[in-house]
Design a protein around this motif. Sequence first.
Motif, PDB file in Angstrom:
ATOM      1  N   SER A   1       0.799  -1.223   0.000  1.00 23.97           N
ATOM      2  CA  SER A   1       0.000   0.000   0.000  1.00 23.97           C
ATOM      3  C   SER A   1       0.832   1.274   0.000  1.00 23.97           C
ATOM      4  O   SER A   1       0.387   2.295  -0.488  1.00 23.97           O
ATOM      5  CB  SER A   1      -0.957   0.002   1.188  1.00 23.97           C
ATOM      6  N   ASP A   2       2.040   1.228   0.532  1.00 27.79           N
ATOM      7  CA  ASP A   2       2.858   2.440   0.625  1.00 27.79           C
ATOM      8  C   ASP A   2       4.105   2.352  -0.244  1.00 27.79           C
ATOM      9  O   ASP A   2       5.047   3.123  -0.075  1.00 27.79           O
ATOM     10  CB  ASP A   2       3.261   2.666   2.088  1.00 27.79           C
ATOM     11  N   THR A   3       4.096   1.429  -1.207  1.00 27.13           N
ATOM     12  CA  THR A   3       5.325   1.110  -1.932  1.00 27.13           C
ATOM     13  C   THR A   3       5.468   1.924  -3.203  1.00 27.13           C
ATOM     14  O   THR A   3       4.658   1.809  -4.115  1.00 27.13           O
ATOM     15  CB  THR A   3       5.369  -0.392  -2.270  1.00 27.13           C
ATOM     16  N   GLY A   4       6.512   2.721  -3.267  1.00 24.30           N
ATOM     17  CA  GLY A   4       6.786   3.524  -4.446  1.00 24.30           C
ATOM     18  C   GLY A   4       7.811   2.905  -5.361  1.00 24.30           C
ATOM     19  O   GLY A   4       7.931   3.290  -6.523  1.00 24.30           O
ATOM     20  N   ILE A   5       8.572   1.946  -4.845  1.00 22.04           N
ATOM     21  CA  ILE A   5       9.639   1.339  -5.642  1.00 22.04           C
ATOM     22  C   ILE A   5       9.625  -0.175  -5.443  1.00 22.04           C
ATOM     23  O   ILE A   5       9.727  -0.665  -4.315  1.00 22.04           O
ATOM     24  CB  ILE A   5      11.026   1.874  -5.233  1.00 22.04           C
ATOM     25  N   LEU A   6       9.472  -0.901  -6.543  1.00 23.47           N
ATOM     26  CA  LEU A   6       9.728  -2.346  -6.561  1.00 23.47           C
ATOM     27  C   LEU A   6      10.613  -2.578  -7.770  1.00 23.47           C
ATOM     28  O   LEU A   6      10.180  -2.346  -8.893  1.00 23.47           O
ATOM     29  CB  LEU A   6       8.435  -3.159  -6.689  1.00 23.47           C
ATOM     30  N   ASP A   7      11.845  -2.983  -7.545  1.00 22.28           N
ATOM     31  CA  ASP A   7      12.727  -3.180  -8.691  1.00 22.28           C
ATOM     32  C   ASP A   7      12.966  -4.667  -8.939  1.00 22.28           C
ATOM     33  O   ASP A   7      12.429  -5.531  -8.236  1.00 22.28           O
ATOM     34  CB  ASP A   7      14.030  -2.385  -8.534  1.00 22.28           C
ATOM     35  N   SER A   8      13.808  -4.952  -9.927  1.00 19.34           N
ATOM     36  CA  SER A   8      14.009  -6.337 -10.337  1.00 19.34           C
ATOM     37  C   SER A   8      14.620  -7.174  -9.224  1.00 19.34           C
ATOM     38  O   SER A   8      14.306  -8.359  -9.085  1.00 19.34           O
ATOM     39  CB  SER A   8      14.899  -6.381 -11.580  1.00 19.34           C
ATOM     40  N   THR A   9      15.494  -6.572  -8.412  1.00 24.52           N
ATOM     41  CA  THR A   9      16.104  -7.328  -7.316  1.00 24.52           C
ATOM     42  C   THR A   9      15.065  -7.649  -6.248  1.00 24.52           C
ATOM     43  O   THR A   9      15.041  -8.749  -5.695  1.00 24.52           O
ATOM     44  CB  THR A   9      17.266  -6.544  -6.696  1.00 24.52           C
ATOM     45  N   GLY A  10      14.196  -6.695  -5.966  1.00 23.79           N
ATOM     46  CA  GLY A  10      13.095  -6.949  -5.038  1.00 23.79           C
ATOM     47  C   GLY A  10      12.165  -8.018  -5.554  1.00 23.79           C
ATOM     48  O   GLY A  10      11.728  -8.903  -4.810  1.00 23.79           O
ATOM     49  N   LEU A  11      11.859  -7.944  -6.832  1.00 24.98           N
ATOM     50  CA  LEU A  11      10.992  -8.954  -7.439  1.00 24.98           C
ATOM     51  C   LEU A  11      11.670 -10.322  -7.389  1.00 24.98           C
ATOM     52  O   LEU A  11      11.022 -11.337  -7.109  1.00 24.98           O
ATOM     53  CB  LEU A  11      10.680  -8.557  -8.876  1.00 24.98           C
ATOM     54  N   GLY A  12      12.954 -10.349  -7.617  1.00 24.93           N
ATOM     55  CA  GLY A  12      13.686 -11.607  -7.529  1.00 24.93           C
ATOM     56  C   GLY A  12      13.641 -12.207  -6.137  1.00 24.93           C
ATOM     57  O   GLY A  12      13.558 -13.424  -5.977  1.00 24.93           O
ATOM     58  N   ALA A  13      13.681 -11.351  -5.125  1.00 21.55           N
ATOM     59  CA  ALA A  13      13.577 -11.842  -3.748  1.00 21.55           C
ATOM     60  C   ALA A  13      12.202 -12.460  -3.496  1.00 21.55           C
ATOM     61  O   ALA A  13      12.076 -13.468  -2.800  1.00 21.55           O
ATOM     62  CB  ALA A  13      13.835 -10.697  -2.770  1.00 21.55           C
ATOM     63  N   ILE A  14      11.168 -11.858  -4.071  1.00 20.56           N
ATOM     64  CA  ILE A  14       9.823 -12.421  -3.948  1.00 20.56           C
ATOM     65  C   ILE A  14       9.758 -13.772  -4.651  1.00 20.56           C
ATOM     66  O   ILE A  14       9.168 -14.736  -4.135  1.00 20.56           O
ATOM     67  CB  ILE A  14       8.774 -11.457  -4.524  1.00 20.56           C
ATOM     68  N   PHE A  15      10.372 -13.871  -5.824  1.00 20.92           N
ATOM     69  CA  PHE A  15      10.435 -15.154  -6.529  1.00 20.92           C
ATOM     70  C   PHE A  15      11.102 -16.203  -5.652  1.00 20.92           C
ATOM     71  O   PHE A  15      10.682 -17.358  -5.605  1.00 20.92           O
ATOM     72  CB  PHE A  15      11.220 -15.026  -7.834  1.00 20.92           C
ATOM     73  N   SER A  16      12.167 -15.804  -4.969  1.00 24.01           N
ATOM     74  CA  SER A  16      12.904 -16.735  -4.115  1.00 24.01           C
ATOM     75  C   SER A  16      12.007 -17.289  -3.020  1.00 24.01           C
ATOM     76  O   SER A  16      12.018 -18.497  -2.730  1.00 24.01           O
ATOM     77  CB  SER A  16      14.113 -16.021  -3.510  1.00 24.01           C
ATOM     78  N   VAL A  17      11.233 -16.414  -2.399  1.00 19.90           N
ATOM     79  CA  VAL A  17      10.311 -16.850  -1.339  1.00 19.90           C
ATOM     80  C   VAL A  17       9.275 -17.793  -1.917  1.00 19.90           C
ATOM     81  O   VAL A  17       8.964 -18.843  -1.341  1.00 19.90           O
ATOM     82  CB  VAL A  17       9.649 -15.627  -0.676  1.00 19.90           C
ATOM     83  N   TYR A  18       8.746 -17.427  -3.056  1.00 18.78           N
ATOM     84  CA  TYR A  18       7.740 -18.263  -3.713  1.00 18.78           C
ATOM     85  C   TYR A  18       8.275 -19.670  -3.984  1.00 18.78           C
ATOM     86  O   TYR A  18       7.607 -20.678  -3.753  1.00 18.78           O
ATOM     87  CB  TYR A  18       7.285 -17.602  -5.008  1.00 18.78           C
ATOM     88  N   ARG A  19       9.503 -19.741  -4.483  1.00 16.62           N
ATOM     89  CA  ARG A  19      10.103 -21.038  -4.792  1.00 16.62           C
ATOM     90  C   ARG A  19      10.256 -21.894  -3.554  1.00 16.62           C
ATOM     91  O   ARG A  19      10.236 -23.123  -3.624  1.00 16.62           O
ATOM     92  CB  ARG A  19      11.460 -20.836  -5.462  1.00 16.62           C
ATOM     93  N   GLN A  20      10.418 -21.251  -2.403  1.00 19.60           N
ATOM     94  CA  GLN A  20      10.603 -22.010  -1.172  1.00 19.60           C
ATOM     95  C   GLN A  20       9.283 -22.545  -0.631  1.00 19.60           C
ATOM     96  O   GLN A  20       9.235 -23.653  -0.082  1.00 19.60           O
ATOM     97  CB  GLN A  20      11.266 -21.132  -0.105  1.00 19.60           C
ATOM     98  N   VAL A  21       8.204 -21.786  -0.758  1.00 19.34           N
ATOM     99  CA  VAL A  21       6.946 -22.193  -0.130  1.00 19.34           C
ATOM    100  C   VAL A  21       6.039 -22.949  -1.087  1.00 19.34           C
ATOM    101  O   VAL A  21       5.210 -23.762  -0.645  1.00 19.34           O
ATOM    102  CB  VAL A  21       6.184 -20.994   0.469  1.00 19.34           C
ATOM    103  N   ASN A  22       6.180 -22.702  -2.380  1.00 18.04           N
ATOM    104  CA  ASN A  22       5.248 -23.300  -3.329  1.00 18.04           C
ATOM    105  C   ASN A  22       5.258 -24.818  -3.339  1.00 18.04           C
ATOM    106  O   ASN A  22       4.203 -25.449  -3.457  1.00 18.04           O
ATOM    107  CB  ASN A  22       5.512 -22.727  -4.728  1.00 18.04           C
ATOM    108  N   PRO A  23       6.420 -25.472  -3.222  1.00 18.12           N
ATOM    109  CA  PRO A  23       6.405 -26.941  -3.258  1.00 18.12           C
ATOM    110  C   PRO A  23       5.533 -27.589  -2.192  1.00 18.12           C
ATOM    111  O   PRO A  23       5.038 -28.705  -2.389  1.00 18.12           O
ATOM    112  CB  PRO A  23       7.885 -27.302  -3.050  1.00 18.12           C
ATOM    113  N   SER A  24       5.332 -26.902  -1.072  1.00 18.69           N
ATOM    114  CA  SER A  24       4.483 -27.459  -0.017  1.00 18.69           C
ATOM    115  C   SER A  24       3.113 -26.810  -0.005  1.00 18.69           C
ATOM    116  O   SER A  24       2.401 -26.868   1.004  1.00 18.69           O
ATOM    117  CB  SER A  24       5.155 -27.286   1.351  1.00 18.69           C
ATOM    118  N   GLY A  25       2.733 -26.210  -1.115  1.00 20.31           N
ATOM    119  CA  GLY A  25       1.405 -25.627  -1.239  1.00 20.31           C
ATOM    120  C   GLY A  25       1.291 -24.207  -0.738  1.00 20.31           C
ATOM    121  O   GLY A  25       0.186 -23.666  -0.621  1.00 20.31           O
ATOM    122  N   GLY A  26       2.406 -23.585  -0.415  1.00 23.20           N
ATOM    123  CA  GLY A  26       2.374 -22.216   0.082  1.00 23.20           C
ATOM    124  C   GLY A  26       2.057 -21.213  -1.010  1.00 23.20           C
ATOM    125  O   GLY A  26       2.239 -21.487  -2.195  1.00 23.20           O
TER     126      GLY A  26
END
Lengths: 113, 151
Positions: A49-74
Amino acid sequence: MSFPIDETGEGTVVLTVGKALDFRNAAAFKQACQEKIADDVRHFILDFSDTGILDSTGLGAIFSVYRQVNPSGGKVVFASVSRPVQVVVQLTRTYKVFNQYGTVDEARQALGV
Amino acid sequence: MSPQTQAFDDLILLPDALRVWLDHLANSGRLDPEASMMLGVALHEWVANLAQHAQWASSPRIVVSVGARDGRLHCAVEDTSVGFDLAAVLLNRREGFEALPERGMGLLMLDAHADGLRYEAVGPHRHRLSFGLRASADESGLDLTQAFAPL
């Protein structure tokens, strides 16, 4: 730089991204999420809600989290997406992977917590 | 829009200072707010790349210029780095592309925003990035999810 995290129960947290998630704090973001994953958190609601900047490195960090939780249904979902974040999401087509909700409450309801 | 130019010297504060400057241009009516935001997204990726990877021949200094030409917004960023082969790096990124990458997306994202992206030497230890801004992010085609299947 810390990220406020609200534990909502049912293995779900709401993480407030804040003004920016970029190359300067992406490592801290990953660390904060990994600590929660170690505590059996599987679902992340990211509040932009208050985010003015999301860059490729930030997006990559989100991808990293997703890769960790998705295999167990996260899930990783976006809430209250600001316009700058929406531009990045549209540009990279990552709306195909991360569901978006107008508010954190809507995201909670969708995840059943 | 008459050309607007701003110099920046602090690489860590640069993303925030850049955003403040672009917001000022938008708030003063010199730049469309939507264009300001999209330009901010594109420029952030470039300055982030410089801040993380550039080698500097002298004290880092970046000068950003924004103007209009042929009905389109154009941007130039001059820096005091030793430069690199942007075209080769972009080619390498595209060839090594995988779904949901953790790193290496920034220059591809910039390229997706930009028309006529060029990075060239303009003097001893001076390089300039120049590009025209696409009208909307939807015009571009950078799908980081292609060939992605949920794990």
